[in-house]
Design a protein around this motif. Structure first.
Motif, PDB file in Angstrom:
ATOM      1  N   ASP A  15       0.869  -1.177   0.000  1.00 34.73           N
ATOM      2  CA  ASP A  15       0.000   0.000   0.000  1.00 34.73           C
ATOM      3  C   ASP A  15       0.908   1.230   0.000  1.00 34.73           C
ATOM      4  N   VAL A  16       0.983   1.921  -1.141  1.00 37.84           N
ATOM      5  CA  VAL A  16       1.838   3.102  -1.268  1.00 37.84           C
ATOM      6  C   VAL A  16       0.964   4.346  -1.232  1.00 37.84           C
ATOM      7  N   ARG A  17       1.347   5.269  -0.359  1.00 42.96           N
ATOM      8  CA  ARG A  17       0.686   6.562  -0.255  1.00 42.96           C
ATOM      9  C   ARG A  17       1.754   7.641  -0.327  1.00 42.96           C
ATOM     10  N   TYR A  18       1.319   8.879  -0.410  1.00 46.15           N
ATOM     11  CA  TYR A  18       2.262   9.992  -0.534  1.00 46.15           C
ATOM     12  C   TYR A  18       2.029  11.012   0.576  1.00 46.15           C
ATOM     13  N   THR A  19       3.128  11.511   1.129  1.00 50.15           N
ATOM     14  CA  THR A  19       3.047  12.532   2.165  1.00 50.15           C
ATOM     15  C   THR A  19       2.698  13.876   1.513  1.00 50.15           C
ATOM     16  N   ASN A  22       5.056  14.977  -0.994  1.00 51.30           N
ATOM     17  CA  ASN A  22       5.101  14.072  -2.145  1.00 51.30           C
ATOM     18  C   ASN A  22       6.165  12.977  -2.025  1.00 51.30           C
ATOM     19  N   ALA A  24       6.909   9.087  -1.228  1.00 49.25           N
ATOM     20  CA  ALA A  24       6.190   7.816  -1.192  1.00 49.25           C
ATOM     21  C   ALA A  24       6.512   7.073   0.101  1.00 49.25           C
ATOM     22  N   GLY A  26       5.399   3.242   1.796  1.00 48.62           N
ATOM     23  CA  GLY A  26       4.675   2.005   1.564  1.00 48.62           C
ATOM     24  C   GLY A  26       4.582   1.171   2.822  1.00 48.62           C
ATOM     25  N   GLU A  58       8.086   2.704  -4.257  1.00 45.88           N
ATOM     26  CA  GLU A  58       7.546   2.730  -5.619  1.00 45.88           C
ATOM     27  C   GLU A  58       8.005   1.516  -6.423  1.00 45.88           C
ATOM     28  N   GLN A  61       6.021  -1.495  -5.400  1.00 46.22           N
ATOM     29  CA  GLN A  61       4.696  -1.442  -6.003  1.00 46.22           C
ATOM     30  C   GLN A  61       4.743  -1.893  -7.464  1.00 46.22           C
TER      31      GLN A  61
END
Length: 150
Positions: A15-19, A22, A24, A26, A58, A61
């Motif tokens: 599950d990769v999200r961004y702060t 910007n 990444a 995971g 990234e 992912q």
């Protein structure tokens, strides 16, 4: 010293999200096999939560999915926070500093190893290792002791 190395299978896709800046981040869970007991039955697996940052998140992912076998190196981290009800919650996970993709679950090609992993200790005695690593730098220059500043 706080260092851990684990090999296991992803229990789900990362599950990769961004702060807000910007970057990444995971999150994934590794299932670690504990072998068999004296009767030949599988011992229960351990499930370890992991966090990985930036390009490595990234790349995971892009190249891994549920069931992929990976090796991770990192350190154990403990965080705490208060939930909406004011209860203190604790979380323990591995903060991953390095990941290596070992096997995909369905034979999907994995990225090749970077050149720096093929170091002298990993390729001792090979013909490539015995070649001059500076051969492509140009002609040799002869220096006398008088040319040196010390």
């Amino acid at each position: 010293m706080n260092e851990v190395i684990l090999i296991g299978n992803l229990t789900r896709d990362i599950d990769v999200r961004y702060t807000q800046s910007n970057k990444a981040v995971g999150q994934f869970c590794l299932a670690i096999n504990n072998g068999k007991d004296a009767q030949g039955n599988d011992k229960p697996a351990d499930f370890i939560n992991c966090v990985i940052w930036e390009n490595q998140a990234e790349n995971m992912q892009k190249y891994t999915k549920k069931g992929s076998t990976v090796a991770v190196k990192g350190r154990i981290r403990n965080d705490n926070y208060e939930d909406e009800s004011g209860n203190k919650k604790y979380r323990t996970y591995v903060l991953v500093s390095r990941v290596m993709f070992l096997k995909s679950p369905n034979g999907t090609p994995l990225p090749s190893e970077p050149d720096y992993l093929n170091s002298a200790e990993n390729t001792a005695g090979s013909a490539e290792n015995s070649a001059d690593p500076f051969a492509s730098f140009g002609e040799e220059i002869a220096l006398s002791d008088d040319d040196l500043p010390f």
